[in-house]
Scaffold this active site. Sequence first.
Site, PDB file in Angstrom:
ATOM      1  N   ASP A  66      11.390  35.525  51.958  1.00  0.00           N
ATOM      2  CA  ASP A  66      12.646  34.931  51.488  1.00  0.00           C
ATOM      3  C   ASP A  66      13.076  33.933  52.558  1.00  0.00           C
ATOM      4  O   ASP A  66      13.627  34.323  53.586  1.00  0.00           O
ATOM      5  CB  ASP A  66      13.709  36.009  51.288  1.00  0.00           C
ATOM      6  CG  ASP A  66      15.022  35.427  50.788  1.00  0.00           C
ATOM      7  OD1 ASP A  66      14.991  34.470  49.987  1.00  0.00           O
ATOM      8  OD2 ASP A  66      16.087  35.924  51.207  1.00  0.00           O
TER       9      ASP A  66
ATOM     10  N   GLU B 274       9.910  32.599  47.662  1.00  0.00           N
ATOM     11  CA  GLU B 274      10.868  32.182  46.638  1.00  0.00           C
ATOM     12  C   GLU B 274      10.978  30.662  46.635  1.00  0.00           C
ATOM     13  O   GLU B 274      11.005  30.030  47.691  1.00  0.00           O
ATOM     14  CB  GLU B 274      12.234  32.811  46.926  1.00  0.00           C
ATOM     15  CG  GLU B 274      13.218  32.641  45.799  1.00  0.00           C
ATOM     16  CD  GLU B 274      14.461  33.488  46.017  1.00  0.00           C
ATOM     17  OE1 GLU B 274      14.639  34.450  45.266  1.00  0.00           O
ATOM     18  OE2 GLU B 274      15.233  33.175  46.935  1.00  0.00           O
TER      19      GLU B 274
ATOM     20  N   ASP C 233      18.160  39.739  53.095  1.00  0.00           N
ATOM     21  CA  ASP C 233      16.989  38.859  53.134  1.00  0.00           C
ATOM     22  C   ASP C 233      15.693  39.664  53.083  1.00  0.00           C
ATOM     23  O   ASP C 233      14.749  39.290  52.394  1.00  0.00           O
ATOM     24  CB  ASP C 233      17.027  37.984  54.389  1.00  0.00           C
ATOM     25  CG  ASP C 233      18.314  37.190  54.471  1.00  0.00           C
ATOM     26  OD1 ASP C 233      18.445  36.209  53.728  1.00  0.00           O
ATOM     27  OD2 ASP C 233      19.198  37.572  55.259  1.00  0.00           O
TER      28      ASP C 233
END
Length: 172
Positions: free
Chosen positions: A12, A72, A144
């Site tokens: 992330d 992502e 996160d």
Amino acid sequence: MISSPIRILGIDPGLRRTGWGVLEIDGNRLMFVGCGSVETREHMALASRLLAIHAGLGAVLDQFRPSEAAIEQTFVNKDGVATLKLGQARGVAMLAPALFGIAVAEYAPNQVKKTVVGAGHADKAQIQAMLKILLPKADPKSADAADALAIAITHAHHRKSAALAARMKAVG
């Protein structure tokens, strides 16, 4: 034919905090391996922050030796400078596994939410609740790290179609 477990790194990306999560898949079983985050300080020069992200993810790659990685996709917001900085952090985060010879799959935030929770507009609390069900041994200390585990889970579910799409793209 017996297949060996596959280890996946989920990332992330972020300039302040880049979350990472590692899991293994063995058939249909998901197993938690580790998670955490690489943090940088705002007072650091941008190049130093990017270097810290790269070094931190490099250490994770050295320690856990994943065979696949996923990240992502970046969304564009109204603050162009913030979007650009996130893109730089994301680029460095993609470079780290690439330097280890690991291809990096990309997933949209809504796809991650839909895969893990079942709804593309789920909030962080819903994602964390599902993580406790899917990976009961996981105890992410930050949102996160939790998001990175969700990205790894998404890749575990979509990896075969992602690999096929990558091969098709390479063929032209």
